[in-house]
Enzyme design. Structure first.
Site, PDB file in Angstrom:
ATOM      1  CE1 TYR A  84      -3.124  -3.958  -4.625  1.00  0.00           C
ATOM      2  CE2 TYR A  84      -2.367  -4.598  -6.824  1.00  0.00           C
ATOM      3  CZ  TYR A  84      -2.168  -3.907  -5.634  1.00  0.00           C
ATOM      4  OH  TYR A  84      -1.025  -3.174  -5.454  1.00  0.00           O
ATOM      5  CD1 TRP A 141      -6.324   0.098  -8.198  1.00  0.00           C
ATOM      6  CD2 TRP A 141      -4.998  -1.567  -8.885  1.00  0.00           C
ATOM      7  NE1 TRP A 141      -6.001   0.338  -9.503  1.00  0.00           N
ATOM      8  CE2 TRP A 141      -5.180  -0.644  -9.944  1.00  0.00           C
ATOM      9  CE3 TRP A 141      -4.179  -2.661  -9.087  1.00  0.00           C
ATOM     10  CZ2 TRP A 141      -4.589  -0.816 -11.190  1.00  0.00           C
ATOM     11  CZ3 TRP A 141      -3.587  -2.836 -10.321  1.00  0.00           C
ATOM     12  CH2 TRP A 141      -3.792  -1.933 -11.371  1.00  0.00           C
ATOM     13  CG  LEU A 142      -7.602   0.586  -1.080  1.00  0.00           C
ATOM     14  CD1 LEU A 142      -7.140   0.464   0.360  1.00  0.00           C
ATOM     15  CD2 LEU A 142      -9.004   1.171  -1.136  1.00  0.00           C
ATOM     16  CD  GLU A 183       6.029  -5.757  -4.116  1.00  0.00           C
ATOM     17  OE1 GLU A 183       5.286  -4.858  -3.716  1.00  0.00           O
ATOM     18  OE2 GLU A 183       6.665  -5.675  -5.194  1.00  0.00           O
ATOM     19  CG  ASP A 228     -14.160  -5.491   1.148  1.00  0.00           C
ATOM     20  OD1 ASP A 228     -13.148  -5.584   1.864  1.00  0.00           O
ATOM     21  OD2 ASP A 228     -14.108  -5.208  -0.064  1.00  0.00           O
TER      22      ASP A 228
END
Length: 532
Positions: A190, A204-205, A250, A299
């Site tokens: 992020y 972050w989304l 992860e 972006d």
């Protein structure tokens, strides 16, 4: 600085292969690293230089004389698909699909149906045992420790990539949080924007793991602990960008990627683990509800994102290696490093999608489609309405595809990586009255300014497959083609005909008018020239 990228023995070189310095050595050995010794400003200059080099398909860059910081800056490490593949310990992009097949078994495990599947599943279990992370009691990332008043983000060579950016940013740091209820970590990539010498906002989304952990922490009335690991081996960046089941770590996926467990280190002041080979680690907390102004910032859509209130991370500890190397990148209209990552991940996703949607033969996320905004699916079509079913299943298959605006579905005979064939399929096999399927008012990326309402937008599926059964009301003509025997005979006579010098490979797309980048640049120049 030279000593940071050299090793004293072959054994030591092998051990360093899984850290950033080992990857830099590999690039240098293969002629894919350029050292820049001239002084360069991290404010605008570094990104501008790197952007030009990346657009030319050039090498990775190591800026060794960065104004305002003793740390060298590494950028463009993943600026070509070839280097992305190298970061995974492979040589050819096709090898990624074999890895994707193993990951697919983890995404939706099922009892094996025969000896062959049982053998594959047994091999995966062995991979999982090898992939378990291990703790490093003397981690290199803690060779230097700064706490409290010693924490100063101004010591880091943070880039400000675009003139309209509100501040300097951290882009390739692994942002690590832990589920407050289950303790399962999330590792995401992020963007963080510096707000003060010891704080930054994180962008972050809402669907991302870090945001989910923050919501849980808020419900429990607790702060959320955060660690940011900067300067890791690019393989870990790939692992953090791969969609995985929520209940898995992860770190385990990264171990499967690497064929060996990731060596982790416990942080000094928060209950989190970070890669022990990280060049720099930031440790801090987010107090739920404490926000800061994030943006505007350039972006991946090719525009500046607007200002948005985002969670504020307050850092109270920094640890780092001696003579650390700062790894970074920047966003913008493709080509960029994130687009190259997406092309490689495309290969990993394919087997995962095939397991969930069996009719999918292949799929492609074109770089020019902003890595995930447009997808092309090739299906083995067997019944009417199957293209629509495949599109609907794709949108819900993985979280990353929630924000895919356009899905084009073609027959398996179409090479979906050849835009000429895809455009032919759309032009020859689509009736807009019948073959366009629109979903209205679906959750959307707030950075997509084309949406009428930010955060809410439509999706379009295009059925460019051959129509069968009730999908058509009249017979279609027979598709043109030549017998395979004739084509083989001509292949054998090519030299005899005096045409060997022309070759028989794919022609240069520029011969057919495909100069898209030049067209876009002229349009952009025209738009700039028309502004008052």
């Amino acid at each position: 600085m030279g000593s940071a990228l050299t090793t004293g023995s072959k054994g030591q070189a092998r051990r360093s292969r899984r850290d950033l310095r080992g990857f830099l050595e590999l690039l240098e050995q293969r002629g894919q690293l350029r050292r820049i010794t001239a002084p360069v400003d991290p404010d605008l200059e570094v990104a501008a230089i790197a952007d030009r080099v990346l657009a030319l398909g050039g090498p990775a860059l190591l800026f060794e004389n960065v104004i305002g910081s003793p740390m060298p800056v590494a950028v463009n490490l993943l600026g070509t698909v070839e280097r992305v593949v190298w970061s995974m310990g492979m040589e050819e992009p096709e090898e990624l699909e074999a890895l994707g097949e193993r990951l697919a078994l983890l995404q939706q495990p099922r009892p094996p149906k025969g000896l062959k599947e049982a053998t594959r599943f047994g091999g995966l279990l062995l991979d999982l045992l090898k992939a378990r992370p291990d703790l490093d009691l003397t981690p290199p990332c803690q060779q230097q420790v700064f706490k409290g008043a010693e924490v100063n983000l101004d010591n880091l060579p943070l880039l400000r990539p675009w003139p309209g950016d509100a501040g300097s940013v951290i882009t390739l740091g692994l942002v690590i949080t832990k589920d407050p209820e289950t303790g399962v970590p999330n590792v995401g990539v992020y963007r963080l924007q510096k707000q003060s010498i010891n704080s930054a906002t994180v962008h972050w989304l809402s669907v991302r793991g870090g945001a989910r952990h923050l919501r849980k922490a808020a419900a429990l009335g607790k702060p959320l602990e955060v660690a940011v690991a900067i300067g890791v081996h690019p393989l870990l960046v790939m692992a953090a960008a791969t969609p995985i089941p929520v209940q898995l770590s992860e770190w385990l996926f990264a171990g499967i990627y690497a064929g060996e467990g990731v060596r982790l280190a416990r942080c000094k002041t928060v209950n989190l683990e970070v890669p022990s080979h990280s060049e720099v680690v930031l440790e801090g907390t987010i107090t739920p509800g404490e926000l800061g102004p994030d943006g505007p910032c350039g972006d991946h859509m090719g525009f500046y994102g607007g200002e948005e209130a985002s969670p504020l991370v307050r850092f109270h500890c920094v640890t780092q290696r001696r003579n650390p190397v700062f790894l970074t990148t920047f966003s913008g209209r493709p080509p960029k490093e994130e687009a190259m990552l997406a092309i490689a991940l495309n290969r990993l996703y394919t087997p995962i999608l095939r397991q969930q949607i069996p009719e999918i033969v292949d799929f492609f996320l074109p770089m020019e489609g902003l890595s995930y905004k447009l997808a092309v699916l090739a299906i083995d079509k067997a019944y009417p309405g199957q293209a629509k079913r495949a599109a609907m299943a794709f949108w819900s298959a993985l979280p990353q595809f929630t924000y895919t605006k356009f899905v084009v579905v073609v027959d398996k005979s179409i090479n979906i990586r050849d835009p000429r064939q895809v455009i032919w399929a759309i032009s020859a096999q689509v009736d807009p009255q019948r073959d366009l399927f629109v979903l209205e008012d679906t959750p959307f990326d707030s950075l997509d300014f084309a949406s009428e309402r930010l955060g809410l937008g439509g999706r379009l599926a295009i059925d460019a497959t051959t129509k069968v059964g009730p999908e058509k009301r009249h017979d279609w003509g027979e598709a043109l083609g030549r017998p395979a025997e004739l084509e083989a005979r001509i292949d054998g006579r090519w030299a005899e005909l005096g045409l060997a010098d022309l070759g028989q490979g794919e022609p240069d797309p520029a011969l057919f008018g495909y100069t898209l980048e030049h067209v876009l640049e002229r349009l952009a120049q025209g738009a700039r020239g028309s502004k008052p």
